[in-house]
Design a protein around this motif. Structure first.
Motif, PDB file in Angstrom:
ATOM      1  N   PRO A 166      -0.041   4.896  -2.577  1.00  0.00           N
ATOM      2  CA  PRO A 166       1.266   4.340  -2.922  1.00  0.00           C
ATOM      3  C   PRO A 166       2.351   4.643  -1.908  1.00  0.00           C
ATOM      4  O   PRO A 166       3.503   4.334  -2.132  1.00  0.00           O
ATOM      5  CB  PRO A 166       1.585   5.014  -4.256  1.00  0.00           C
ATOM      6  N   THR A 219       2.955   3.071   0.430  1.00  0.00           N
ATOM      7  CA  THR A 219       3.539   1.783   0.808  1.00  0.00           C
ATOM      8  C   THR A 219       4.879   1.556   0.131  1.00  0.00           C
ATOM      9  O   THR A 219       5.587   0.637   0.479  1.00  0.00           O
ATOM     10  CB  THR A 219       2.605   0.635   0.396  1.00  0.00           C
ATOM     11  N   THR A 220       5.172   2.361  -0.835  1.00  0.00           N
ATOM     12  CA  THR A 220       6.435   2.151  -1.541  1.00  0.00           C
ATOM     13  C   THR A 220       7.631   2.721  -0.798  1.00  0.00           C
ATOM     14  O   THR A 220       8.754   2.546  -1.192  1.00  0.00           O
ATOM     15  CB  THR A 220       6.396   2.810  -2.917  1.00  0.00           C
ATOM     16  N   GLN A 221       7.366   3.424   0.270  1.00  0.00           N
ATOM     17  CA  GLN A 221       8.499   4.010   0.985  1.00  0.00           C
ATOM     18  C   GLN A 221       8.912   3.129   2.151  1.00  0.00           C
ATOM     19  O   GLN A 221       8.153   2.317   2.651  1.00  0.00           O
ATOM     20  CB  GLN A 221       8.115   5.389   1.534  1.00  0.00           C
ATOM     21  N   VAL A 222      10.125   3.343   2.571  1.00  0.00           N
ATOM     22  CA  VAL A 222      10.617   2.648   3.748  1.00  0.00           C
ATOM     23  C   VAL A 222      10.255   3.510   4.948  1.00  0.00           C
ATOM     24  O   VAL A 222      10.962   4.427   5.308  1.00  0.00           O
ATOM     25  CB  VAL A 222      12.136   2.444   3.666  1.00  0.00           C
TER      26      VAL A 222
END
Lengths: 227, 227
Positions: B4, B6-9
């Motif tokens: 997960p 991928t949820t960060q910038v």
DNA sequence: CCAAAAGTGTTTCGGATACACCCATGC
DNA sequence: GCATGGGTGTATCCGAAACACTTTTGG
């Protein structure tokens, strides 16, 4: 009153980050569910949020959303729609992040894999029991859900949430839990059987009284009804 | 399959410019019109395009659209809706520009000013006679127009395109030119008179045979019917 | 054999459509 | 006064909604 020079890109980019967030809907255990992930870092560390990611240089926003779907649920070519773009100044507490949201519909045949590996960081959460979400993701999710409902009323989208073969009762239950209202069994059957994309497999689903017939979708014909 | 994270910038902003483009619709001389501006610089110098502008640091995209409307037609508090966000890689030939589009509806009482000053750079162009547009603005305009049509079928939006007082015939003509179809006079009257926001001014419009009655809008009641 | 669920047709209702006449005004 | 456009009411149609009984299967 300004001259039309307002039409040019005259100002510098202020390092605004562009992201795509995705409301990935599925249907299982008798309820509509959405895929949530748990934030591992600040801000909103530990909060549940919609999966999202930054748009890469060689990517469109839609491409970013497609990539999320590949990474998280390992699906491609499923229905995905843009919902809206959110640009409030403080929606991210630290830096300026503008996000474009999408919703996607995945079948239960597809949405098993991830759940096993990251049980504590990913969940298919029932839409009836949403936790508090980080950022403005509750608003984003609500908007996506409204758009899903609007579109479902106009086109037979819900079949993408069903397994390969299903009974009409199951299809009705998906419609009912998305729309949040009960439907008349006979009217529902008449309406969807009027479409030409439902194929009666001539098999009966075992283990259920009454012996309901199983149907499957003729994908190429279904496409005629979408968009 | 990615975790997960991928949820960060995680990635840097690649100096993507964010803009808002606006399809500003008006009705005059018996046709639906959209405000176009002529590009003064490359790329697409000399082409007609939708008015647009870069989002400023302290501004939302909606704020950018509001500013365009203030600058170009000097109106505030008119209906404005987000339509979509466009992020194709080469939509701007030189740099990466992602734009979010809006449409707005302005009354003829409001859309005179600019036309006098910048006749050669701004025009209210009939939707029937659109020139070739720069960038992907034809697609953006088409999408905005489709959304306007969709919303008009569901709510009485078109009154924002009419002057303060108007005849029902005029209202019908606005509906007809937006929807692109002829409507039955009696059915149309029945339908909109069923709303409670139309006020018969008891005056008749002079200079027209038959002596049609003039109506005006009760704005506070109209609001109940929007959104 | 009985309880539970599946399958099937018909009637009713409401909103949308089609349609024709009389009235008011401009010229 | 006559031609043009404005104003009004009713019959019809179609899709949506309401509704009850018979058939099949599991236990």
């Amino acid at each position: 009153m300004n001259p039309p020079s307002t039409t040019q890109v005259t100002t510098r980019s202020h390092s605004v980050a562009l992201t795509a967030d995705c409301a990935i809907f599925g249907y299982s255990d008798d309820s509509l569910r959405v895929l949530l992930v748990r934030r591992a870092v600040e801000p909103f560390k530990g909060f549940w949020v919609l999966p999202g990611g930054a748009m890469q240089q060689d990517e469109t926003l839609r491409g970013t959303a497609d990539r999320l779907l590949r990474d998280l649920v390992n699906v491609e070519n499923i229905p995905i729609r843009q919902v809206g773009t959110y640009s409030a100044l403080k929606r991210h507490p630290i830096r300026r992040v503008v996000t474009t949201s999408y919703y996607a519909l995945v079948s239960p045949d597809d949405h098993d894999p991830i759940a096993r590996e990251h049980l504590d960081q990913v969940m298919w959460c029932s839409m009836d029991k949403l936790p508090e979400l980080g950022f403005d993701h509750r608003e984003i999710l609500d908007d996506a859900y409204e758009k899903l409902k609007d579109e479902l009323r106009q086109q037979p989208l819900a079949f993408h949430l069903l397994p390969e073969s299903f009974t009409l009762k199951e299809a009705q239950e998906v419609y009912e839990s998305i729309l949040g209202e009960d439907l008349d069994r006979r009217n529902f059957r008449r309406k969807i059987l009027a479409y030409d994309f439902l194929i009666n497999t001539e098999e009966k689903k075992p283990g259920i009284k009454g012996g309901p017939e199983l149907y499957r979708i003729d994908d190429s014909k279904l496409e005629n009804h979408l968009q």
